[in-house]
Design a protein around this motif. Structure first.
Motif, short mmCIF file in Angstrom:
data_model
loop_
_atom_site.label_atom_id
_atom_site.label_comp_id
_atom_site.label_asym_id
_atom_site.label_seq_id
_atom_site.Cartn_x
_atom_site.Cartn_y
_atom_site.Cartn_z
N PHE A 105 0.75 -1.34 0.04
CA PHE A 105 0.06 -0.08 -0.08
C PHE A 105 0.86 1.40 0.03
O PHE A 105 0.47 2.35 -0.48
N ARG A 106 2.02 1.20 0.38
CA ARG A 106 2.94 2.35 0.73
C ARG A 106 3.19 2.79 -0.83
O ARG A 106 3.62 3.88 -1.09
N GLY A 111 6.81 8.88 -1.63
CA GLY A 111 7.64 9.52 -2.69
C GLY A 111 6.62 10.26 -3.57
O GLY A 111 6.93 11.10 -4.27
N ARG A 112 5.47 10.26 -3.19
CA ARG A 112 4.48 10.83 -4.20
C ARG A 112 4.28 12.42 -3.90
O ARG A 112 4.16 12.71 -2.55
N GLY A 139 5.11 8.36 3.97
CA GLY A 139 6.11 8.26 3.02
C GLY A 139 6.00 9.55 2.07
O GLY A 139 6.86 9.60 1.09
N ALA A 140 4.84 10.28 1.93
CA ALA A 140 4.65 11.31 0.87
C ALA A 140 5.41 12.38 1.07
O ALA A 140 6.04 12.93 2.07
N GLN A 141 5.70 13.10 -0.36
CA GLN A 141 6.45 14.55 -0.08
C GLN A 141 5.31 15.43 -0.26
O GLN A 141 4.78 15.70 -0.98
N VAL A 142 5.22 16.15 1.03
CA VAL A 142 4.31 17.15 1.13
C VAL A 142 4.83 18.56 1.02
O VAL A 142 5.84 18.86 1.52
#
Length: 175
Positions: A105-106, A111-112, A139-142
């Motif tokens: 699921f990650r 990295g999104r 793990g997202a890039q916010v």
């Protein structure tokens, strides 16, 4: 038939009111910048409440198309109202279902690049803080800048454009 065409930007709305209008503004501005953009209205998706019991009954049919739409979008903007000082149920429930879907699921989040915006009758800041914590954990890039708007302080086109410009400069991380 699954849609496998890449979308530059998916704008996710966690309400069907002012945040949906805000999502449409983001999508329209992205298109004006030459990007492909779609709006995903979470209030139109019939997802049961996530619980361990509901998970044991199997994955709802509505999850796979949402997961596919999220996977084929390079970047996301999430437009959500603040509910009781935090993330609205429609968004929290969708994330819960998506987090138990598939083998990794990650891959949805890792990295999104994701931007955040809110139109809230209340403050809105607690939503943005809670959502930033959750997305970063996944793990997202916010994007560092965020949009906080309400009736007294409506979203400005310049702010939407600036946030989109920042988001569009980000590339998904390959992990």
């Amino acid at each position: 038939m699954k849609n496998t065409a890449r979308t530059d930007l998916l704008v996710i709305s966690a309400s069907n009111g002012e945040n949906l209008k805000l999502a449409e503004r983001f999508a329209q501005q992205a298109r004006a910048l030459g990007q492909t953009a779609e709006v995903l209205d979470l209030t139109e998706i019939d997802l049961p409440l996530f619980t361990p019991r509901s998970q044991a009954q199997g994955m709802p049919r509505a999850v796979e198309p949402v997961q596919q739409q999220l996977m084929t979008a390079t970047r996301w903007v999430i437009c959500a109202p603040e509910y009781n000082g935090s993330i609205p149920p429609s968004l929290s429930n969708a994330i819960a279902w998506l987090s138990v879907t598939g083998e990794d699921f990650r891959a949805l989040f890792n990295g999104r690049p994701i931007a955040m915006a809110t139109f809230s009758g209340g403050g809105g800041m607690e939503l943005l803080l809670s959502l930033r914590i959750q997305l970063t954990h996944l793990g997202a890039q916010v994007v560092g800048r965020q949009l906080l708007s309400n009736n007294a302080r409506p979203a400005k086109d310049d702010t939407i454009n600036d946030l989109l410009q920042r988001l569009l400069q980000m590339s998904p991380l390959v992990l």
